[in-house]
Write a protein that holds these residues in place. Structure first.
Motif, PDB file in Angstrom:
ATOM      1  N   PHE A 157       0.856  -1.176   0.000  1.00  0.00           N
ATOM      2  CA  PHE A 157       0.000   0.000   0.000  1.00  0.00           C
ATOM      3  C   PHE A 157       0.889   1.222   0.000  1.00  0.00           C
ATOM      4  O   PHE A 157       1.884   1.270   0.729  1.00  0.00           O
ATOM      5  CB  PHE A 157      -0.881   0.002   1.264  1.00  0.00           C
ATOM      6  CG  PHE A 157      -1.678   1.265   1.432  1.00  0.00           C
ATOM      7  CD1 PHE A 157      -2.896   1.423   0.796  1.00  0.00           C
ATOM      8  CD2 PHE A 157      -1.199   2.306   2.216  1.00  0.00           C
ATOM      9  CE1 PHE A 157      -3.636   2.587   0.942  1.00  0.00           C
ATOM     10  CE2 PHE A 157      -1.929   3.480   2.367  1.00  0.00           C
ATOM     11  CZ  PHE A 157      -3.147   3.620   1.730  1.00  0.00           C
ATOM     12  N   SER A 158       0.540   2.224  -0.798  1.00  0.00           N
ATOM     13  CA  SER A 158       1.279   3.485  -0.833  1.00  0.00           C
ATOM     14  C   SER A 158       0.358   4.617  -0.399  1.00  0.00           C
ATOM     15  O   SER A 158      -0.636   4.909  -1.084  1.00  0.00           O
ATOM     16  CB  SER A 158       1.819   3.767  -2.234  1.00  0.00           C
ATOM     17  OG  SER A 158       2.284   5.099  -2.317  1.00  0.00           O
ATOM     18  N   ALA A 159       0.686   5.256   0.710  1.00  0.00           N
ATOM     19  CA  ALA A 159      -0.103   6.401   1.174  1.00  0.00           C
ATOM     20  C   ALA A 159      -0.053   7.527   0.143  1.00  0.00           C
ATOM     21  O   ALA A 159      -1.061   8.210  -0.075  1.00  0.00           O
ATOM     22  CB  ALA A 159       0.408   6.879   2.532  1.00  0.00           C
ATOM     23  N   GLN A 172       0.257   7.277  -3.182  1.00  0.00           N
ATOM     24  CA  GLN A 172      -0.612   6.948  -4.304  1.00  0.00           C
ATOM     25  C   GLN A 172      -2.076   7.102  -3.925  1.00  0.00           C
ATOM     26  O   GLN A 172      -2.881   7.589  -4.714  1.00  0.00           O
ATOM     27  CB  GLN A 172      -0.339   5.527  -4.803  1.00  0.00           C
ATOM     28  CG  GLN A 172       0.968   5.407  -5.540  1.00  0.00           C
ATOM     29  CD  GLN A 172       1.272   3.974  -5.949  1.00  0.00           C
ATOM     30  OE1 GLN A 172       0.510   3.050  -5.689  1.00  0.00           O
ATOM     31  NE2 GLN A 172       2.418   3.788  -6.584  1.00  0.00           N
ATOM     32  N   GLU A 173      -2.423   6.707  -2.710  1.00  0.00           N
ATOM     33  CA  GLU A 173      -3.805   6.844  -2.270  1.00  0.00           C
ATOM     34  C   GLU A 173      -4.191   8.315  -2.141  1.00  0.00           C
ATOM     35  O   GLU A 173      -5.289   8.716  -2.527  1.00  0.00           O
ATOM     36  CB  GLU A 173      -4.033   6.099  -0.950  1.00  0.00           C
ATOM     37  CG  GLU A 173      -5.458   6.150  -0.464  1.00  0.00           C
ATOM     38  CD  GLU A 173      -6.483   5.496  -1.389  1.00  0.00           C
ATOM     39  OE1 GLU A 173      -7.691   5.709  -1.149  1.00  0.00           O
ATOM     40  OE2 GLU A 173      -6.113   4.780  -2.353  1.00  0.00           O
ATOM     41  N   ARG A 176      -4.887   9.625  -5.532  1.00  0.00           N
ATOM     42  CA  ARG A 176      -6.193   9.148  -6.009  1.00  0.00           C
ATOM     43  C   ARG A 176      -7.323   9.951  -5.360  1.00  0.00           C
ATOM     44  O   ARG A 176      -8.254  10.381  -6.028  1.00  0.00           O
ATOM     45  CB  ARG A 176      -6.360   7.658  -5.691  1.00  0.00           C
ATOM     46  CG  ARG A 176      -7.626   7.042  -6.295  1.00  0.00           C
ATOM     47  CD  ARG A 176      -7.862   5.631  -5.779  1.00  0.00           C
ATOM     48  NE  ARG A 176      -8.331   5.617  -4.404  1.00  0.00           N
ATOM     49  CZ  ARG A 176      -9.568   5.924  -4.005  1.00  0.00           C
ATOM     50  NH1 ARG A 176     -10.482   6.284  -4.886  1.00  0.00           N
ATOM     51  NH2 ARG A 176      -9.904   5.862  -2.729  1.00  0.00           N
ATOM     52  N   LEU A 177      -7.217  10.160  -4.064  1.00  0.00           N
ATOM     53  CA  LEU A 177      -8.261  10.885  -3.332  1.00  0.00           C
ATOM     54  C   LEU A 177      -8.392  12.331  -3.790  1.00  0.00           C
ATOM     55  O   LEU A 177      -9.490  12.885  -3.788  1.00  0.00           O
ATOM     56  CB  LEU A 177      -7.981  10.846  -1.828  1.00  0.00           C
ATOM     57  CG  LEU A 177      -8.193   9.508  -1.137  1.00  0.00           C
ATOM     58  CD1 LEU A 177      -7.721   9.588   0.312  1.00  0.00           C
ATOM     59  CD2 LEU A 177      -9.644   9.055  -1.214  1.00  0.00           C
ATOM     60  N   GLN A 232     -11.197  12.945  -6.178  1.00  0.00           N
ATOM     61  CA  GLN A 232     -12.546  12.482  -5.850  1.00  0.00           C
ATOM     62  C   GLN A 232     -13.462  13.691  -5.689  1.00  0.00           C
ATOM     63  O   GLN A 232     -13.047  14.721  -5.137  1.00  0.00           O
ATOM     64  CB  GLN A 232     -12.533  11.648  -4.571  1.00  0.00           C
ATOM     65  CG  GLN A 232     -11.708  10.379  -4.678  1.00  0.00           C
ATOM     66  CD  GLN A 232     -12.198   9.478  -5.799  1.00  0.00           C
ATOM     67  OE1 GLN A 232     -13.367   9.112  -5.860  1.00  0.00           O
ATOM     68  NE2 GLN A 232     -11.296   9.136  -6.711  1.00  0.00           N
ATOM     69  N   VAL A 235      -6.903   8.272   3.584  1.00  0.00           N
ATOM     70  CA  VAL A 235      -5.711   7.459   3.331  1.00  0.00           C
ATOM     71  C   VAL A 235      -5.597   6.363   4.388  1.00  0.00           C
ATOM     72  O   VAL A 235      -5.366   5.190   4.070  1.00  0.00           O
ATOM     73  CB  VAL A 235      -4.429   8.332   3.308  1.00  0.00           C
ATOM     74  CG1 VAL A 235      -3.177   7.467   3.283  1.00  0.00           C
ATOM     75  CG2 VAL A 235      -4.448   9.276   2.103  1.00  0.00           C
ATOM     76  N   SER A 293      -8.216   3.645   3.892  1.00  0.00           N
ATOM     77  CA  SER A 293      -7.851   2.765   2.772  1.00  0.00           C
ATOM     78  C   SER A 293      -6.735   1.810   3.164  1.00  0.00           C
ATOM     79  O   SER A 293      -6.754   0.635   2.778  1.00  0.00           O
ATOM     80  CB  SER A 293      -7.423   3.583   1.555  1.00  0.00           C
ATOM     81  OG  SER A 293      -8.516   4.300   1.049  1.00  0.00           O
ATOM     82  N   LEU A 294      -5.770   2.300   3.927  1.00  0.00           N
ATOM     83  CA  LEU A 294      -4.679   1.438   4.393  1.00  0.00           C
ATOM     84  C   LEU A 294      -5.250   0.268   5.184  1.00  0.00           C
ATOM     85  O   LEU A 294      -4.892  -0.889   4.942  1.00  0.00           O
ATOM     86  CB  LEU A 294      -3.702   2.242   5.253  1.00  0.00           C
ATOM     87  CG  LEU A 294      -2.446   1.527   5.739  1.00  0.00           C
ATOM     88  CD1 LEU A 294      -1.342   2.533   5.999  1.00  0.00           C
ATOM     89  CD2 LEU A 294      -2.664   0.706   6.989  1.00  0.00           C
ATOM     90  N   GLN A 323      -7.175  -2.222   2.951  1.00  0.00           N
ATOM     91  CA  GLN A 323      -6.291  -3.066   2.149  1.00  0.00           C
ATOM     92  C   GLN A 323      -5.530  -4.067   3.018  1.00  0.00           C
ATOM     93  O   GLN A 323      -5.288  -5.201   2.599  1.00  0.00           O
ATOM     94  CB  GLN A 323      -5.342  -2.206   1.322  1.00  0.00           C
ATOM     95  CG  GLN A 323      -6.073  -1.530   0.183  1.00  0.00           C
ATOM     96  CD  GLN A 323      -5.154  -0.810  -0.779  1.00  0.00           C
ATOM     97  OE1 GLN A 323      -4.019  -1.200  -0.997  1.00  0.00           O
ATOM     98  NE2 GLN A 323      -5.660   0.256  -1.371  1.00  0.00           N
TER      99      GLN A 323
END
Length: 168
Positions: free
Chosen positions: A32-34, A36-37, A40-41, A44, A96, A99-100, A103
């Motif tokens: 998981f990459s904070a 990258q998340e 992505r966020l 949104q 973030v 999501s972590l 996942q």
């Protein structure tokens, strides 16, 4: 399942360490990459709306017919002003971290052996992300500057602001 956090400053090589561990860990390694998340966020709809509400209309741009976060403008703003940085973090960090954990749970349910979480601000965010091991990746300031110039195309003035905004 073991859960490891890889942390460290910008441009220190966290992603490279994650990739090395992932490629040598065999099957059952999840990551998981904070960063990258967070990226992505940023695009949104609810975050775009919050960006405009918090920072004003300059925080978003229209590009190819869609509204996106104005990353360059936000970068300049948040690394010049601690309150703006805190506001952006307040918008992004809860999502973030959620999501972590989602996942990590998916990895556990799938029988993963190792969950790697790249969390750049692990010590700075003020909330605890549990882990069996925390790896801190470090690099010289010269190396950080070089990597950020080469890989992200940033100029030295914004890089210096970014480095000053983070823990050494």
């Amino acid at each position: 399942m073991k859960s490891w956090i890889i942390t460290g400053g910008v441009g220190c090589g966290k992603s490279s360490v994650c990739e090395l561990l992932r490629s040598n860990g065999g099957l059952g390694v999840w990551s998981f990459s904070a960063d990258q998340e967070a990226q992505r966020l940023l695009d949104q709809p609810e975050i775009l709306e919050a960006l405009q509400s918090t920072f004003g209309k300059e925080a978003v741009i229209e590009e190819a017919g869609s509204v996106k976060a104005n990353r360059a403008w936000l970068r300049e703003r948040v690394f010049a002003d601690a309150a703006s940085k805190a506001s952006l973090e307040d918008l992004l960090h809860p999502g973030v971290l959620k999501s972590l954990e989602i996942q990590r749970e998916e990895a556990r349910k799938a029988g993963g052996n190792l969950f790697l979480a790249e969390v750049p601000l692990h010590y700075e965010i003020g909330s605890t992300v549990s882990a069996d091991l925390i790896l801190v990746v470090a690099a010289s300031r010269t190396m950080q500057v070089r990597r950020l110039m080469e890989r992200r195309g940033l100029d030295e003035s914004i890089i210096e602001k970014m480095l000053r905004a983070q823990w050494p």
